[in-house]
Design a protein around this motif. Structure first.
Motif, PDB file in Angstrom:
ATOM      1  N   SER A   1      10.176  41.589  49.649  1.00 38.88           N
ATOM      2  CA  SER A   1       8.820  41.638  49.252  1.00 38.88           C
ATOM      3  C   SER A   1       8.087  40.967  50.164  1.00 38.88           C
TER       4      SER A   1
ATOM      5  N   MET B   1      12.391  33.514  55.895  1.00 39.61           N
ATOM      6  CA  MET B   1      11.539  33.530  57.144  1.00 39.61           C
ATOM      7  C   MET B   1      12.339  33.691  58.328  1.00 39.61           C
TER       8      MET B   1
ATOM      9  N   GLU C   1       3.981  39.303  42.834  1.00 42.33           N
ATOM     10  CA  GLU C   1       5.202  39.484  43.345  1.00 42.33           C
ATOM     11  C   GLU C   1       6.152  39.014  42.367  1.00 42.33           C
TER      12      GLU C   1
ATOM     13  N   ALA D   1      13.533  36.673  49.536  1.00 42.29           N
ATOM     14  CA  ALA D   1      12.538  36.354  48.875  1.00 42.29           C
ATOM     15  C   ALA D   1      11.874  34.992  49.559  1.00 42.29           C
TER      16      ALA D   1
ATOM     17  N   THR E   1       9.392  30.185  44.581  1.00 42.47           N
ATOM     18  CA  THR E   1       8.991  30.602  43.558  1.00 42.47           C
ATOM     19  C   THR E   1       9.428  31.863  42.933  1.00 42.47           C
ATOM     20  N   LEU E   2       9.456  32.628  44.168  1.00 43.42           N
ATOM     21  CA  LEU E   2       9.907  34.005  43.849  1.00 43.42           C
ATOM     22  C   LEU E   2      11.370  34.178  43.459  1.00 43.42           C
TER      23      LEU E   2
ATOM     24  N   HIS F   1      -2.922  33.995  48.613  1.00 48.92           N
ATOM     25  CA  HIS F   1      -1.405  34.034  48.406  1.00 48.92           C
ATOM     26  C   HIS F   1      -0.926  33.816  46.976  1.00 48.92           C
TER      27      HIS F   1
HETATM   28  C1  GRF Z   1       6.161  35.274  49.249  1.00 45.66           C
HETATM   29  O1  GRF Z   1       4.749  35.589  49.145  1.00 45.66           O
HETATM   30  C2  GRF Z   1       6.848  36.396  50.043  1.00 45.66           C
HETATM   31  O2  GRF Z   1       6.319  37.463  50.176  1.00 45.66           O
HETATM   32  C3  GRF Z   1       6.709  35.836  51.481  1.00 45.66           C
HETATM   33  O3  GRF Z   1       6.893  34.413  51.422  1.00 45.66           O
HETATM   34  C4  GRF Z   1       6.526  34.127  49.891  1.00 45.66           C
HETATM   35  C5  GRF Z   1       7.645  33.333  49.471  1.00 45.66           C
HETATM   36  O4  GRF Z   1       7.138  32.421  48.573  1.00 45.66           O
HETATM   37  N1  GRF Z   1       7.713  36.413  52.455  1.00 45.66           N
HETATM   38  P1  GRF Z   1       8.119  31.342  47.729  1.00 45.66           P
HETATM   39  O5  GRF Z   1       8.911  30.912  48.831  1.00 45.66           O
HETATM   40  O6  GRF Z   1       9.107  32.230  46.983  1.00 45.66           O
HETATM   41  O7  GRF Z   1       7.063  30.493  46.910  1.00 45.66           O
END
Ligand code: GRF
Length: 198
Positions: A106, A88, A172, A85, A12-13, A165
């Motif tokens: 972020s 992990m 974010e 974004a 989503t980011l 979250h």
């Molecule tokens: C975000 O909250 C970012 O800060 C964290 O993982 C989330 C990413 O969400 N590191 P998405 O995978 O972009 O939905």
């Protein structure tokens, strides 16, 4: 300015970054996406006709080889900035040597509080009344690099990790693309561990 995005999750980011880049006055374009696993983020990039490369740890003999391959994958796109974004993985020395100072992350908490991969759950468990999001440059620590921008998000008494979250991610999705745009257009001034957007 060309930007490469690293992602691992629902994307989503990433989608917010891609949407911002598509706006006429955007100062950056997304020239490539690198994922470390099969994830929705990869499909979001593909749907936006952005080249996607998967760099999976399990396909390499060790972490150093994976880190080097990741650096080459990003370098092949040719970018001024790298944005993580929801990526992990911890970036290793080869990657940081090559892109250090130009990697923007972020983090879903107000650093230096609640570093690491469970920031939202940790903030909730601690009982803070406000948390938020931090956009920062990545250094060789975990969520310890110079802070570029922060926004506060209130914690509701009935919040779960998921509801909190999601509320943080809404912020974010607005803040990260804006910070990347300013970086692409005007750059950043760093002074030791401090950073200021120009
Ligand atoms: C975000 O909250 C970012 O800060 C964290 O993982 C989330 C990413 O969400 N590191 P998405 O995978 O972009 O939905």
């Amino acid at each position: 300015a060309p930007v490469v995005v690293l992602a691992s999750g629902t994307g989503t980011l990433l989608a917010a970054i891609i949407d911002h880049a598509a706006s006429p006055d955007a100062a950056f374009t997304v020239v490539g996406v690198v994922v470390d696993r099969d994830c929705a983020a990869a499909q979001i990039a593909a749907d936006a006709d952005i080249p996607v490369i998967a760099c999976k740890l399990k396909e390499y003999p060790d972490r150093a080889a994976w880190d080097g391959a990741l650096a080459h994958a990003v370098a092949d796109f040719g970018s001024d900035w790298v944005v993580t974004a929801g990526f992990m993985k911890i970036l290793g020395p080869a990657f940081l040597n090559r892109f250090g100072g130009t990697i923007v992350n972020s983090h879903p908490a107000l650093l230096p509080s609640f570093v690491g991969a469970h920031a939202v759950a940790d903030a909730l468990a601690y009982g803070v009344k406000v948390t938020g999001t931090t956009v920062h440059l990545i250094d060789d620590g975990v969520d310890t690099g110079p802070i570029l921008a922060q926004r506060v998000v209130e914690v509701a008494p009935d919040d779960t990790e998921a509801t909190l979250h999601e509320r943080i991610k809404i912020v974010e999705r607005a803040l990260l693309p804006e910070v990347v745009d300013v970086l692409a257009a005007r750059g950043v001034v760093t002074d030791g561990r401090k950073a200021h957007l120009k």
